[in-house]
Design an enzyme around this catalytic site. Structure first.
Site, PDB file in Angstrom:
ATOM      1  CD1 TRP A  21      28.077 -29.398  23.347  1.00 17.94           C
ATOM      2  CD2 TRP A  21      28.415 -29.013  25.527  1.00 17.94           C
ATOM      3  NE1 TRP A  21      29.342 -29.848  23.658  1.00 17.94           N
ATOM      4  CE2 TRP A  21      29.584 -29.616  24.989  1.00 17.94           C
ATOM      5  CE3 TRP A  21      28.398 -28.664  26.871  1.00 17.94           C
ATOM      6  CZ2 TRP A  21      30.714 -29.890  25.764  1.00 17.94           C
ATOM      7  CZ3 TRP A  21      29.518 -28.933  27.645  1.00 17.94           C
ATOM      8  CH2 TRP A  21      30.654 -29.534  27.094  1.00 17.94           C
ATOM      9  CD  GLN A  27      24.143 -37.356  27.643  1.00 16.41           C
ATOM     10  OE1 GLN A  27      23.642 -36.254  27.862  1.00 16.41           O
ATOM     11  NE2 GLN A  27      25.132 -37.836  28.360  1.00 16.41           N
ATOM     12  CE1 TYR A  54      27.712 -26.521  21.483  1.00 17.87           C
ATOM     13  CE2 TYR A  54      25.433 -25.957  21.905  1.00 17.87           C
ATOM     14  CZ  TYR A  54      26.765 -25.743  22.134  1.00 17.87           C
ATOM     15  OH  TYR A  54      27.167 -24.762  23.025  1.00 17.87           O
ATOM     16  CD1 TRP A 205      29.872 -21.620  28.318  1.00 13.53           C
ATOM     17  CD2 TRP A 205      30.286 -23.742  28.886  1.00 13.53           C
ATOM     18  NE1 TRP A 205      31.198 -21.859  28.060  1.00 13.53           N
ATOM     19  CE2 TRP A 205      31.475 -23.153  28.398  1.00 13.53           C
ATOM     20  CE3 TRP A 205      30.311 -25.076  29.287  1.00 13.53           C
ATOM     21  CZ2 TRP A 205      32.689 -23.863  28.313  1.00 13.53           C
ATOM     22  CZ3 TRP A 205      31.508 -25.783  29.203  1.00 13.53           C
ATOM     23  CH2 TRP A 205      32.669 -25.179  28.725  1.00 13.53           C
ATOM     24  CE  LYS A 216      25.561 -36.727  36.991  1.00 18.16           C
ATOM     25  NZ  LYS A 216      24.556 -36.806  35.917  1.00 18.16           N
ATOM     26  NE  ARG A 228      25.426 -32.834  30.201  1.00 18.34           N
ATOM     27  CZ  ARG A 228      25.163 -31.648  29.681  1.00 18.34           C
ATOM     28  NH1 ARG A 228      26.128 -30.784  29.517  1.00 18.34           N
ATOM     29  NH2 ARG A 228      23.950 -31.321  29.307  1.00 18.34           N
ATOM     30  N   GLY A 284      21.212 -27.841  30.909  1.00 14.41           N
ATOM     31  CA  GLY A 284      20.899 -28.882  29.949  1.00 14.41           C
ATOM     32  C   GLY A 284      20.154 -29.986  30.674  1.00 14.41           C
ATOM     33  CD  GLU A 293      12.975 -31.006  41.507  1.00 11.64           C
ATOM     34  OE1 GLU A 293      13.648 -30.568  42.464  1.00 11.64           O
ATOM     35  OE2 GLU A 293      11.730 -31.031  41.504  1.00 11.64           O
TER      36      GLU A 293
END
Length: 326
Positions: A21, A27, A54, A205, A216, A228, A284, A293
């Site tokens: 998504w 993106q 999507y 999700w 962040k 995002r 994602g 990671e």
């Protein structure tokens, strides 16, 4: 990678799954998307989640090309139906029979596969009789185009009604896909108990709360470029979490993550997996390193002391009201 059974079925899924998504077809460029899928495969992820809506079908196409050449039997491919696709005509959305059957066939073409392992109703459709929806699902199962069915963001009553119909029609109804994270716990009071009674697991999700739980996003600071929070598809979901009150609390998770030897993102993914009704957490990525990671959260056990510290750190900003489901 560790694996869990999905509901009361015989289907095993990787407890961390890869979802596309926002990222694929939107993106990130396709080459980068393919690199992320390869990183997921190399990390042991076998479960891939997408949806026809999507990037208005482009995400399915990208995933289909990225998985081409892989042994199909070693993958679990999930997609969904409900939201408008194509030009948005009157039959281009919802859970009516026409849209379900046509959407399923189109998804199979884009994903380059003869069947999907799990076909999910992306939301509940109040405008269509539930019997019509589940009969269409049953016919797709009988035709071998769908192995199992699930739903996404259905409330407890809707899940119970769906489960009753599924039993009558002998449809393997095995999962719900809700939003779930340390900050968004609306499924715990009603949806999880209803799912357990019906034999469903959760495939969750946004376990990292659209990136907020990475730490962040800083209080009083502009959002990072390319995050995002700047994407048209994602910013509506994340905006409610970008309050300084929430961001300040999230920063208090940093020493907790350090104490257990995890990044904040890994801690967030590990946290949702402590819920025994969660079969898989969808991650994602815009970069392969993010996949590598985040999969380190697999197999992690957080003791009660850590869970209590997390609750204390986030006290006052956690959403638990079940009426927010969906």
């Amino acid at each position: 990678m560790e694996f869990r059974r999905l509901g009361r079925s015989g289907l095993s899924v990787s407890e961390i799954s890869y979802g596309n998504w926002i990222t694929h077809g939107s993106q990130v460029e396709e080459e980068q998307a393919v690199s992320c899928v390869r990183a997921a495969l190399e990390s042991g992820i076998s479960t891939f989640d997408t949806a026809d809506v999507y990037a208005n079908t482009r995400a399915e196409s990208v995933l289909g090309r990225a998985l081409a050449g892989q042994r199909r039997e070693s993958l679990e491919i999930f997609t969904k139906v409900f939201w408008p696709t194509g030009p948005g005509g009157p039959n281009d959305r919802g859970l009516g029979r026409k849209h379900i059957i046509e959407s399923a066939n189109a998804s199979l073409q884009r994903l380059q596969t003869d069947y999907v392992d799990l076909y999910q109703a992306h939301r509940f459709d109040e405008s269509v009789p539930l019997e019509e929806t589940f009969l269409a699902f049953a016919d797709l199962v009988r035709a071998g185009k769908v192995l199992y069915v699930g739903v996404s963001e259905w409330n407890a009553d809707q899940i119970a009604r769906g489960a009753e119909l599924a039993r009558e029609l002998k449809v393997p109804f095995i999962s719900n896909q809700p939003q779930y994270s340390m900050l968004w716990r609306v499924i715990e009071a009603e949806v999880v108990p209803a799912s357990e009674r019906a034999g469903l697991s959760q495939i969750v999700w946004s376990p990292i709360a659209q990136g907020v739980l990475t730490g962040k996003y800083l209080p009083g600071q502009p959002v990072p470029a390319g995050s995002r929070a700047t994407d048209e598809s994602g910013k509506n979901f994340i905006s409610r979490l970008l309050r300084d009150e929430v961001l300040e609390k999230v920063q208090q998770l940093k020493p907790i993550a350090e104490d257990v030897g995890l990044s904040m993102a890994q801690l967030a993914v590990a946290w949702v997996l402590q819920n025994k009704n969660v079969a898989s957490a969808i991650i994602g990525a815009t970069r392969p390193e993010q996949v590598t990671e985040n999969v380190k959260a697999t197999g992690v056990t957080l003791d009660q002391e850590i869970l209590t510290r997390i609750d204390k750190a986030l006290d006052g900003v956690v959403q638990t009201d079940p009426s927010f489901t969906g």
